[in-house]
Write a protein that holds these residues in place. Structure first.
Motif, short mmCIF file in Angstrom:
data_model
loop_
_atom_site.label_atom_id
_atom_site.label_comp_id
_atom_site.label_asym_id
_atom_site.label_seq_id
_atom_site.Cartn_x
_atom_site.Cartn_y
_atom_site.Cartn_z
N GLY A 49 0.82 -1.21 0.00
CA GLY A 49 0.00 0.00 0.00
C GLY A 49 0.85 1.25 0.00
O GLY A 49 0.55 2.22 -0.70
N ALA A 50 1.93 1.25 0.77
CA ALA A 50 2.84 2.39 0.81
C ALA A 50 3.51 2.59 -0.56
O ALA A 50 3.61 3.71 -1.06
CB ALA A 50 3.89 2.20 1.90
N ARG A 51 3.97 1.50 -1.16
CA ARG A 51 4.62 1.59 -2.48
C ARG A 51 3.67 2.10 -3.55
O ARG A 51 4.07 2.78 -4.48
CB ARG A 51 5.18 0.23 -2.89
CG ARG A 51 6.46 -0.15 -2.19
CD ARG A 51 7.15 -1.34 -2.84
NE ARG A 51 6.35 -2.56 -2.78
CZ ARG A 51 6.35 -3.42 -1.76
NH1 ARG A 51 7.10 -3.20 -0.72
NH2 ARG A 51 5.59 -4.50 -1.80
N LEU A 52 2.38 1.75 -3.41
CA LEU A 52 1.39 2.16 -4.40
C LEU A 52 0.85 3.57 -4.16
O LEU A 52 -0.01 4.03 -4.89
CB LEU A 52 0.24 1.15 -4.45
CG LEU A 52 0.62 -0.23 -4.96
CD1 LEU A 52 -0.54 -1.21 -4.80
CD2 LEU A 52 1.06 -0.16 -6.42
N GLY A 53 1.35 4.23 -3.10
CA GLY A 53 0.96 5.60 -2.86
C GLY A 53 -0.20 5.80 -1.91
O GLY A 53 -0.77 6.89 -1.86
N GLY A 54 -0.56 4.78 -1.17
CA GLY A 54 -1.63 4.93 -0.18
C GLY A 54 -1.29 6.00 0.83
O GLY A 54 -0.14 6.15 1.23
N ALA A 55 -2.27 6.78 1.23
CA ALA A 55 -2.03 7.88 2.16
C ALA A 55 -2.22 7.48 3.62
O ALA A 55 -1.58 8.02 4.51
CB ALA A 55 -2.96 9.05 1.83
N ARG A 56 -3.11 6.53 3.86
CA ARG A 56 -3.44 6.12 5.23
C ARG A 56 -3.63 4.62 5.28
O ARG A 56 -4.11 4.01 4.32
CB ARG A 56 -4.73 6.80 5.70
CG ARG A 56 -4.65 8.31 5.74
CD ARG A 56 -3.70 8.77 6.83
NE ARG A 56 -3.57 10.21 6.88
CZ ARG A 56 -2.54 10.89 6.40
NH1 ARG A 56 -1.55 10.28 5.78
NH2 ARG A 56 -2.47 12.20 6.53
N LEU A 57 -3.26 4.04 6.41
CA LEU A 57 -3.44 2.61 6.63
C LEU A 57 -4.37 2.41 7.81
O LEU A 57 -4.20 3.04 8.85
CB LEU A 57 -2.10 1.93 6.91
CG LEU A 57 -1.09 1.97 5.76
CD1 LEU A 57 0.27 1.51 6.25
CD2 LEU A 57 -1.57 1.09 4.61
N VAL A 58 -5.34 1.54 7.63
CA VAL A 58 -6.26 1.20 8.70
C VAL A 58 -5.90 -0.22 9.14
O VAL A 58 -5.94 -1.13 8.32
CB VAL A 58 -7.72 1.27 8.22
CG1 VAL A 58 -8.66 0.91 9.35
CG2 VAL A 58 -8.02 2.66 7.67
N HIS A 59 -5.53 -0.37 10.38
CA HIS A 59 -5.11 -1.60 11.04
C HIS A 59 -3.59 -1.57 11.22
O HIS A 59 -2.87 -1.20 10.31
CB HIS A 59 -5.46 -2.90 10.30
CG HIS A 59 -6.91 -3.09 10.09
ND1 HIS A 59 -7.79 -3.30 11.14
CD2 HIS A 59 -7.66 -3.10 8.97
CE1 HIS A 59 -9.00 -3.42 10.65
NE2 HIS A 59 -8.96 -3.30 9.34
N THR A 60 -3.17 -1.98 12.37
CA THR A 60 -1.75 -2.22 12.60
C THR A 60 -1.53 -3.69 12.31
O THR A 60 -2.24 -4.54 12.84
CB THR A 60 -1.37 -1.91 14.06
OG1 THR A 60 -1.78 -0.58 14.38
CG2 THR A 60 0.12 -2.04 14.26
N PRO A 61 -0.57 -4.02 11.46
CA PRO A 61 -0.36 -5.42 11.12
C PRO A 61 -0.08 -6.28 12.35
O PRO A 61 0.55 -5.83 13.31
CB PRO A 61 0.86 -5.39 10.20
CG PRO A 61 0.82 -4.03 9.60
CD PRO A 61 0.30 -3.14 10.69
#
Length: 168
Positions: free
Chosen positions: A21-33
């Protein structure tokens, strides 16, 4: 989405998905892995350097989640990894915001209690206020007590900086 000025949030439960998601340019992540320790790789650095904030959702793997759902608790190892990942992300200065993915029968206080296992009270409060506003890209309007910002002030019995569960 970034090129178009759109906000995007990626639901990622695994470190690999978080990094994709980070590599694809996502701005926010929901959930901590909760599948692997983020400290074992470049995850926190990538999030910090790209300005990607993440929300917690620690109650999702907590014992009280299974209890409330009437299911056997089988997530102890995942829960410990998730909590360690939250601690690591905060240490690495990634914006970690309060978030709960719990159904209505669990209240936000469960999330606060779980966060308090690995974060100091002032860090938990920051996830609820300043960091949540940053996560929503609204830090210029809310999240801290400053002139010109909108604010709700909540009065509680007890000092949440001494014991964050006083917020309950």
């Amino acid at each position: 989405a970034r090129r178009l000025g759109l906000h995007s949030m990626l639901h990622a439960h695994r470190v690999e998905d978080m990094l994709m998601g980070a590599r694809l340019g996502g701005a926010r992540l929901v959930h901590t892995p909760s599948d692997a320790l983020i400290a074992n790789g470049p995850g926190a650095r990538i999030l910090r350097e790209n300005g990607i904030a993440i929300s917690t959702t620690a109650s999702f793997t907590a014992p009280r989640f299974a209890e409330a759902a009437g299911a056997p608790y089988e997530s102890a190892a995942r829960h410990q990894v998730l909590l360690e990942n939250i601690r690591h992300l905060v240490n690495e200065r990634v914006v970690v915001a309060f978030g709960t993915d719990s159904p209505p029968f669990l209240r936000p206080m469960v999330e606060i209690e779980e966060l308090s296992r690995v974060l100091a009270p002032e860090e938990v409060i920051a996830t609820l206020t300043r960091n949540a506003a940053a996560f929503l890209d609204r830090l210029d309007q809310i999240g801290t007590l400053e002139a010109g910002k909108v604010a709700d002030i909540v009065m509680v019995d007890g000092d949440p900086l001494t014991d964050v569960t006083n917020l309950g």
